[in-house]
Design a protein around this motif. Structure first.
Motif, mmCIF file in Angstrom:
data_model
loop_
_atom_site.group_PDB
_atom_site.id
_atom_site.type_symbol
_atom_site.label_atom_id
_atom_site.label_comp_id
_atom_site.label_asym_id
_atom_site.label_seq_id
_atom_site.Cartn_x
_atom_site.Cartn_y
_atom_site.Cartn_z
ATOM 1 N N UNK A 73 0.857 -1.188 0.000
ATOM 2 C CA UNK A 73 0.000 0.000 0.000
ATOM 3 C C UNK A 73 0.896 1.242 0.000
ATOM 4 N N UNK A 74 0.304 2.430 -0.123
ATOM 5 C CA UNK A 74 1.087 3.667 -0.236
ATOM 6 C C UNK A 74 2.010 3.887 0.959
ATOM 7 N N UNK A 75 1.529 3.586 2.160
ATOM 8 C CA UNK A 75 2.351 3.781 3.361
ATOM 9 C C UNK A 75 3.566 2.860 3.340
ATOM 10 N N UNK A 76 3.382 1.614 2.906
ATOM 11 C CA UNK A 76 4.497 0.669 2.839
ATOM 12 C C UNK A 76 5.516 1.078 1.772
ATOM 13 N N UNK A 77 5.023 1.590 0.644
ATOM 14 C CA UNK A 77 5.917 2.068 -0.412
ATOM 15 C C UNK A 77 6.754 3.227 0.114
ATOM 16 N N UNK A 78 6.098 4.184 0.783
ATOM 17 C CA UNK A 78 6.794 5.358 1.318
ATOM 18 C C UNK A 78 7.827 4.938 2.363
ATOM 19 N N UNK A 79 7.459 3.988 3.216
ATOM 20 C CA UNK A 79 8.370 3.499 4.256
ATOM 21 C C UNK A 79 9.609 2.858 3.627
ATOM 22 N N UNK A 80 9.420 2.093 2.566
ATOM 23 C CA UNK A 80 10.533 1.429 1.879
ATOM 24 C C UNK A 80 11.452 2.462 1.230
ATOM 25 N N UNK A 81 10.879 3.464 0.605
ATOM 26 C CA UNK A 81 11.673 4.523 -0.029
ATOM 27 C C UNK A 81 12.494 5.252 1.030
ATOM 28 N N UNK A 82 11.870 5.574 2.161
ATOM 29 C CA UNK A 82 12.580 6.247 3.265
ATOM 30 C C UNK A 82 13.741 5.379 3.754
ATOM 31 N N UNK A 83 13.515 4.076 3.835
ATOM 32 C CA UNK A 83 14.559 3.160 4.305
ATOM 33 C C UNK A 83 15.805 3.254 3.424
ATOM 34 N N UNK A 84 15.609 3.209 2.109
ATOM 35 C CA UNK A 84 16.764 3.209 1.210
ATOM 36 C C UNK A 84 17.441 4.577 1.130
ATOM 37 N N UNK A 85 16.672 5.657 1.186
ATOM 38 C CA UNK A 85 17.304 6.979 1.201
ATOM 39 C C UNK A 85 18.083 7.176 2.501
ATOM 40 N N UNK A 86 17.590 6.603 3.606
ATOM 41 C CA UNK A 86 18.303 6.687 4.881
ATOM 42 C C UNK A 86 19.603 5.890 4.835
ATOM 43 N N UNK A 87 19.585 4.723 4.193
ATOM 44 C CA UNK A 87 20.807 3.923 4.029
ATOM 45 C C UNK A 87 21.861 4.746 3.294
ATOM 46 N N UNK A 88 21.435 5.450 2.249
ATOM 47 C CA UNK A 88 22.372 6.290 1.495
ATOM 48 C C UNK A 88 22.935 7.404 2.369
ATOM 49 N N UNK A 89 22.064 8.110 3.074
ATOM 50 C CA UNK A 89 22.509 9.230 3.912
ATOM 51 C C UNK A 89 23.475 8.774 5.002
ATOM 52 N N UNK A 90 23.200 7.614 5.597
ATOM 53 C CA UNK A 90 24.064 7.081 6.660
ATOM 54 C C UNK A 90 25.441 6.709 6.138
ATOM 55 N N UNK A 91 25.558 6.478 4.844
ATOM 56 C CA UNK A 91 26.838 6.082 4.250
ATOM 57 C C UNK A 91 27.493 7.208 3.466
ATOM 58 N N UNK A 92 27.148 8.444 3.787
ATOM 59 C CA UNK A 92 27.841 9.598 3.236
ATOM 60 C C UNK A 92 27.350 10.083 1.889
ATOM 61 N N UNK A 93 26.152 9.694 1.481
ATOM 62 C CA UNK A 93 25.632 10.127 0.178
ATOM 63 C C UNK A 93 24.887 11.450 0.308
ATOM 64 N N UNK A 94 24.961 12.255 -0.740
ATOM 65 C CA UNK A 94 24.168 13.475 -0.853
ATOM 66 C C UNK A 94 23.127 13.237 -1.934
ATOM 67 N N UNK A 95 21.854 13.285 -1.566
ATOM 68 C CA UNK A 95 20.782 13.056 -2.533
ATOM 69 C C UNK A 95 20.603 14.301 -3.387
ATOM 70 N N UNK A 96 20.612 14.115 -4.710
ATOM 71 C CA UNK A 96 20.439 15.222 -5.642
ATOM 72 C C UNK A 96 19.007 15.329 -6.132
#
Length: 124
Positions: free
Chosen positions: A17-40
């Protein structure tokens, strides 16, 4: 070593559902941020038909993330993709200077106006 430009596209299972999709997207963007990535840039392409069935599913939620990161962040991100059963496909690519310039123009909407001019010129 300097950070490189990357883009990753992942496809999530359509049973979320939409909430689960949003939660999954947040998870992966957080993984990137925690590993020194800058989201463009991030783009939610929504529910789309797959070119061929994957795990007996014919549609999936597509999501694009453009970012700069050290090389080690990619291994961590792709391991997170593989461990998450909600991800049915993913692809991460290194962008060269031409791809970076193209993406910047695309985000600004310049490509759409160029295509409109080309179409207009052909029509005349």
């Amino acid at each position: 070593m300097a950070n490189r430009n990357y883009e990753t596209v992942f496809v999530l299972t359509p049973v979320l559902n939409d909430a689960q999709v949003q939660e999954t997207i947040e998870k992966f963007t957080q993984v990137l941020k925690e590993n020194g990535a800058d989201l463009l840039n991030t783009e939610n392409w929504g529910l789309r038909k797959l070119a061929y069935p994957i795990q007996k599913k014919s549609t999936g939620y597509y999501y694009l993330v453009e970012f700069t990161a050290p090389a080690g962040a990619i291994d961590v991100l792709e391991l997170a993709y593989r461990r998450d059963e909600r991800v049915i496909r993913f692809l991460t690519t290194v962008l060269d200077k031409h791809a970076v310039a193209y993406n910047e123009r695309r985000r600004k909407g310049e490509l759409n106006s160029q295509k409109a001019k080309q179409t207009e010129a052909v029509a005349q």
